[in-house]
Design a protein around this motif. Structure first.
Motif, PDB file in Angstrom:
ATOM      1  N   ASP A  12       0.815  -1.224   0.000  1.00  0.00           N
ATOM      2  CA  ASP A  12       0.000   0.000   0.000  1.00  0.00           C
ATOM      3  C   ASP A  12       0.842   1.266   0.000  1.00  0.00           C
ATOM      4  OD1 ASP A  12       0.933   0.134   2.625  1.00  0.00           O
ATOM      5  OD2 ASP A  12      -1.026  -0.188   3.553  1.00  0.00           O
ATOM      6  N   GLY A  13       2.156   1.139   0.243  1.00  0.00           N
ATOM      7  CA  GLY A  13       3.057   2.284   0.138  1.00  0.00           C
ATOM      8  C   GLY A  13       3.219   3.091   1.412  1.00  0.00           C
ATOM      9  N   PHE A  14       2.486   2.743   2.475  1.00  0.00           N
ATOM     10  CA  PHE A  14       2.611   3.505   3.722  1.00  0.00           C
ATOM     11  C   PHE A  14       3.901   3.112   4.423  1.00  0.00           C
ATOM     12  CE2 PHE A  14       1.857   4.453   8.211  1.00  0.00           C
ATOM     13  CZ  PHE A  14       1.459   5.777   8.118  1.00  0.00           C
ATOM     14  N   SER A  59       2.210   5.115  -5.008  1.00  0.00           N
ATOM     15  CA  SER A  59       3.065   5.954  -5.851  1.00  0.00           C
ATOM     16  C   SER A  59       2.407   6.218  -7.203  1.00  0.00           C
ATOM     17  CB  SER A  59       4.420   5.266  -6.067  1.00  0.00           C
ATOM     18  OG  SER A  59       5.163   5.942  -7.054  1.00  0.00           O
ATOM     19  N   ASP A  60       2.403   7.479  -7.601  1.00  0.00           N
ATOM     20  CA  ASP A  60       1.855   7.857  -8.903  1.00  0.00           C
ATOM     21  C   ASP A  60       2.784   7.427 -10.042  1.00  0.00           C
ATOM     22  OD1 ASP A  60      -0.460   9.167 -10.107  1.00  0.00           O
ATOM     23  OD2 ASP A  60       0.957  10.674 -10.843  1.00  0.00           O
ATOM     24  N   ASP A  61       3.957   6.957  -9.674  1.00  0.00           N
ATOM     25  CA  ASP A  61       4.879   6.437 -10.676  1.00  0.00           C
ATOM     26  C   ASP A  61       4.777   4.920 -10.796  1.00  0.00           C
ATOM     27  OD1 ASP A  61       6.005   8.892 -11.526  1.00  0.00           O
ATOM     28  OD2 ASP A  61       7.207   8.953  -9.692  1.00  0.00           O
ATOM     29  N   TYR A  62       3.927   4.297  -9.966  1.00  0.00           N
ATOM     30  CA  TYR A  62       3.665   2.861 -10.137  1.00  0.00           C
ATOM     31  C   TYR A  62       2.220   2.650 -10.597  1.00  0.00           C
ATOM     32  CZ  TYR A  62       3.901  -2.140  -9.678  1.00  0.00           C
ATOM     33  OH  TYR A  62       3.879  -3.491  -9.975  1.00  0.00           O
ATOM     34  N   TRP A  63       1.268   3.102  -9.786  1.00  0.00           N
ATOM     35  CA  TRP A  63      -0.113   3.176 -10.250  1.00  0.00           C
ATOM     36  C   TRP A  63      -0.368   4.626 -10.644  1.00  0.00           C
ATOM     37  CZ3 TRP A  63      -3.628  -0.050  -6.399  1.00  0.00           C
ATOM     38  CH2 TRP A  63      -3.509  -1.408  -6.721  1.00  0.00           C
ATOM     39  N   TRP A  64      -0.106   4.924 -11.882  1.00  0.00           N
ATOM     40  CA  TRP A  64      -0.238   6.275 -12.424  1.00  0.00           C
ATOM     41  C   TRP A  64      -1.718   6.648 -12.429  1.00  0.00           C
ATOM     42  CZ3 TRP A  64       1.241   7.530 -18.213  1.00  0.00           C
ATOM     43  CH2 TRP A  64       1.178   8.919 -18.414  1.00  0.00           C
ATOM     44  N   SER A  65      -2.038   7.820 -11.871  1.00  0.00           N
ATOM     45  CA  SER A  65      -3.438   8.250 -11.746  1.00  0.00           C
ATOM     46  C   SER A  65      -4.096   8.519 -13.098  1.00  0.00           C
ATOM     47  CB  SER A  65      -3.540   9.493 -10.862  1.00  0.00           C
ATOM     48  OG  SER A  65      -2.692  10.521 -11.351  1.00  0.00           O
ATOM     49  N   TYR A  66      -3.306   8.601 -14.162  1.00  0.00           N
ATOM     50  CA  TYR A  66      -3.865   8.794 -15.501  1.00  0.00           C
ATOM     51  C   TYR A  66      -4.692   7.583 -15.942  1.00  0.00           C
ATOM     52  CZ  TYR A  66      -3.997   9.844 -20.528  1.00  0.00           C
ATOM     53  OH  TYR A  66      -4.401  10.099 -21.816  1.00  0.00           O
ATOM     54  N   LYS A  98       6.908   2.241 -22.684  1.00  0.00           N
ATOM     55  CA  LYS A  98       6.245   3.319 -23.411  1.00  0.00           C
ATOM     56  C   LYS A  98       6.416   4.650 -22.685  1.00  0.00           C
ATOM     57  CE  LYS A  98       1.812   4.409 -25.654  1.00  0.00           C
ATOM     58  NZ  LYS A  98       0.417   3.933 -25.875  1.00  0.00           N
ATOM     59  N   TYR A  99       6.511   4.586 -21.353  1.00  0.00           N
ATOM     60  CA  TYR A  99       6.674   5.793 -20.539  1.00  0.00           C
ATOM     61  C   TYR A  99       7.940   5.641 -19.678  1.00  0.00           C
ATOM     62  CZ  TYR A  99       1.784   6.426 -21.895  1.00  0.00           C
ATOM     63  OH  TYR A  99       0.615   6.561 -22.613  1.00  0.00           O
ATOM     64  N   PRO A 100       9.099   5.618 -20.297  1.00  0.00           N
ATOM     65  CA  PRO A 100      10.336   5.314 -19.569  1.00  0.00           C
ATOM     66  C   PRO A 100      10.701   6.341 -18.499  1.00  0.00           C
ATOM     67  CG  PRO A 100      10.824   6.056 -21.803  1.00  0.00           C
ATOM     68  CD  PRO A 100       9.347   5.847 -21.742  1.00  0.00           C
ATOM     69  N   ALA A 101      10.351   7.610 -18.710  1.00  0.00           N
ATOM     70  CA  ALA A 101      10.697   8.631 -17.713  1.00  0.00           C
ATOM     71  C   ALA A 101       9.943   8.390 -16.408  1.00  0.00           C
ATOM     72  CB  ALA A 101      10.385  10.023 -18.265  1.00  0.00           C
ATOM     73  N   ARG A 102       8.685   8.011 -16.530  1.00  0.00           N
ATOM     74  CA  ARG A 102       7.886   7.734 -15.325  1.00  0.00           C
ATOM     75  C   ARG A 102       8.448   6.516 -14.592  1.00  0.00           C
ATOM     76  NH1 ARG A 102       3.366   9.525 -13.025  1.00  0.00           N
ATOM     77  NH2 ARG A 102       3.156  11.026 -14.720  1.00  0.00           N
ATOM     78  N   GLU A 159      11.476   5.441 -14.718  1.00  0.00           N
ATOM     79  CA  GLU A 159      12.765   5.826 -14.153  1.00  0.00           C
ATOM     80  C   GLU A 159      12.574   6.548 -12.824  1.00  0.00           C
ATOM     81  OE1 GLU A 159      16.762   5.718 -13.849  1.00  0.00           O
ATOM     82  OE2 GLU A 159      15.566   4.781 -15.450  1.00  0.00           O
ATOM     83  N   ASN A 160      11.538   7.373 -12.737  1.00  0.00           N
ATOM     84  CA  ASN A 160      11.230   8.041 -11.468  1.00  0.00           C
ATOM     85  C   ASN A 160      10.910   7.023 -10.388  1.00  0.00           C
ATOM     86  OD1 ASN A 160      11.578  10.624 -12.470  1.00  0.00           O
ATOM     87  ND2 ASN A 160       9.404  10.929 -12.953  1.00  0.00           N
ATOM     88  N   PHE A 161      10.162   5.972 -10.765  1.00  0.00           N
ATOM     89  CA  PHE A 161       9.825   4.947  -9.774  1.00  0.00           C
ATOM     90  C   PHE A 161      11.072   4.182  -9.328  1.00  0.00           C
ATOM     91  CE2 PHE A 161       8.402   0.649  -8.545  1.00  0.00           C
ATOM     92  CZ  PHE A 161       7.680   1.013  -7.421  1.00  0.00           C
ATOM     93  N   LYS A 162      11.949   3.889 -10.251  1.00  0.00           N
ATOM     94  CA  LYS A 162      13.197   3.214  -9.911  1.00  0.00           C
ATOM     95  C   LYS A 162      14.022   4.054  -8.938  1.00  0.00           C
ATOM     96  CE  LYS A 162      15.557   1.508 -13.365  1.00  0.00           C
ATOM     97  NZ  LYS A 162      16.138   1.387 -14.734  1.00  0.00           N
ATOM     98  N   LYS A 163      14.099   5.360  -9.185  1.00  0.00           N
ATOM     99  CA  LYS A 163      14.847   6.249  -8.287  1.00  0.00           C
ATOM    100  C   LYS A 163      14.202   6.292  -6.909  1.00  0.00           C
ATOM    101  CE  LYS A 163      16.642   9.308 -11.921  1.00  0.00           C
ATOM    102  NZ  LYS A 163      16.542  10.663 -12.544  1.00  0.00           N
ATOM    103  N   PHE A 164      12.877   6.376  -6.888  1.00  0.00           N
ATOM    104  CA  PHE A 164      12.125   6.404  -5.635  1.00  0.00           C
ATOM    105  C   PHE A 164      12.420   5.142  -4.816  1.00  0.00           C
ATOM    106  CE2 PHE A 164       8.095   4.900  -3.661  1.00  0.00           C
ATOM    107  CZ  PHE A 164       7.901   5.894  -2.712  1.00  0.00           C
TER     108      PHE A 164
END
Length: 480
Positions: A134-136, A189-196, A210-214, A216-221
């Motif tokens: 759940d990310g908490f 995380s919006d970089d794992y379950w993207w709200s879009y 398809k969305y490598p930048a997003r 990559e943000n999750f990997k950094k997080f």
């Protein structure tokens, strides 16, 4: 904890597991790779001496008394069901679930009380959920405000608000090895379950290629949170990574049902993470569950015990109650059942990681302390047959289970019974390996001398009246 992953896993590492185990081996990987780092090898050897560990699933979900995290997952499984009173629609449910952060205030949290009780019961290492799916975060991460130390969380005002730090420091001070559970997927995380996009299942809800930048943000997080845990929380002995669907696509085993649901690449660069963790914590044992290769240093069957000895390091994680997370009036296993499970596991060369879930008030149920006290009484008499031992063929015959000391000089034979209340019989006869030449035979917990004789490869033992004092098992110790 993906306790609810339904798998039928073929595990081939110079061992055999019965078909009964196939249906329960939730998290056992094919293709074990022995670590090359000598310090990791040494730490694994020492970890195998410990035998009995404490697992703790704890988070905001304990307030509702529900399964950890999984009700957020839009899969129609028995363990993902949501109660209508917590939200009529999925979106309302998620909002209310995440709002649990604003009421989480476990004011009875006292890790010393836990350490005292579990240490007496013989537990020697602890694995705590720093973050579930759940990310908490139950630690003071700087990567997110969805954490126990956030001003949004009432418990943040408590001097023990960083519960991971309090648990790790307290248990370490009491001689425990420290394990940090961490979920690779993060459903907040919006970089794992993207709200879009709406989430479809447990997996990432967009295509990372398809969305490598997003991605990559999750990997950094993920990297940054694991860097915090392995940098800021003292000596960490085990990094226990859960959520095996976050993995390189080429590692998917199509024979395993839940892995067939992974449709996109979810590589988070375990080489980079593992290298960082080993730099911060030289020799740390890393358990990248279900992902075969150099970062799965031991395997983790869940809620199950292999039918036969395994030739690689392994640990069964099994709940004291029915649930990994706190639920009111849980059905806790009897002390006899717990002891029997421990004996079966160590006779097959494994470790027993027993889960106890703290409640929303920050403490265990009273019955947990009763069980731990009962286990303590048995452990006081029999610990020499449990710790720093290894499996010994024939491992298990009828009601008898075998271990040996690491130097091979002592053989331990456990007798158990499926009856609800164990009663030691007046006579016991059991096989021993042909190369065992007994010099002394004693029964742990009995002070009087034991009558025994060896005939062929059988030993016959007569137990005195004092046997009525034995609880849960009879443990016979043979010295060569």
């Amino acid at each position: 904890m993906p306790a609810k992953q339904k798998t039928k896993t073929l595990f081939l590492a110079s061992l055999f597991i019965s078909s009964a185990f196939f249906s329960q081996a939730h998290n056992v990987s094919e293709g074990y790779e022995k670590p090359a780092d000598p310090l990791v090898v040494q730490n694994l050897e020492q970890w195998q001496d410990l035998k009995f560990g404490l697992f703790m699933h704890w988070g905001t979900y304990s307030q509702w008394g529900i399964v950890e995290s999984w009700s957020l997952c839009p899969e129609d499984e028995s363990w993902t069901q949501r109660k209508p009173e917590h939200g009529k629609s999925y979106n309302e449910y998620v909002k209310n679930y995440e709002n649990l952060q604003t009421t989480f205030n476990p004011v009875q949290f006292n890790p010393q009380k836990w350490a005292d009780a579990t240490k007496k019961a013989g537990m020697k290492y602890v694995v705590f959920t720093t973050k579930h799916h759940d990310g908490f975060a139950m630690f003071d991460t700087k990567q997110s405000d969805y954490k126990i130390t956030s001003s949004k969380t009432p418990f943040s005002k408590n001097p023990k608000a960083d519960v991971a730090k309090e648990i790790f420091n307290t248990f370490r001070d009491n001689g425990f090895r420290i394990g940090a559970y961490f979920s690779k997927p993060d459903w907040h995380s919006d970089d794992y379950w993207w709200s879009y996009f709406p989430p479809k299942d447990r997996n990432v809800n967009y295509d990372p290629q398809k969305y490598p930048a997003r991605w990559e943000n999750f990997k950094k997080f993920t990297f940054n949170q694991l860097n915090e845990i392995t940098s800021n929380y003292g000596k960490i002995d085990i990094l226990w990574l859960d959520g095996g669907w976050v993995r390189p696509f080429h590692t998917i085993d199509p024979n395993i049902e839940w892995q067939r649901t992974i449709k996109v690449e979810q590589d988070i660069d375990m080489d980079k993470i593992g290298t960082m963790a080993r730099k911060n914590q030289p020799g740390i044992i890393i358990v990248d569950r279900t992902v075969p290769g150099k970062w799965e240093n031991y395997v983790t069957p869940e809620q199950a015990v292999p039918e036969h000895a395994l030739s690689i390091p392994w640990e069964s994680c099994i709940t004291m109650g029915d649930s990994f997370s706190y639920v009111p009036n849980d059905n806790y296993k009897s002390s006899q059942k717990i002891i029997e499970t421990l004996i079966r596991i160590i006779s097959r060369g494994g470790n027993y990681l027993m889960n106890i879930a703290p409640g929303p008030n920050g403490d265990y149920d009273a019955v947990v302390y009763e069980r731990l006290k009962e286990i303590s009484g048995w452990m006081d008499k029999n610990q020499s047959a449990v710790f720093t031992t290894r499996a010994l063929a024939p491992y298990h015959e009828s009601d008898f289970y075998y271990t040996q000391s690491k130097d091979g000089k002592i053989v331990n034979v456990f007798h158990i019974s499926e009856k609800s209340n164990y009663q030691a019989p007046s006579e016991l006869s059991f096989s021993i390996p042909e190369n065992i030449n007994p010099k002394t035979v004693k029964v742990l917990g009995i002070s009087s001398q034991i009558k025994w004789k060896k005939k062929g490869n059988k030993i016959h033992v007569q137990l005195p009246e004092e046997r009525t004092k034995l609880n849960y098992s009879t443990v016979i110790q043979i010295t060569q």
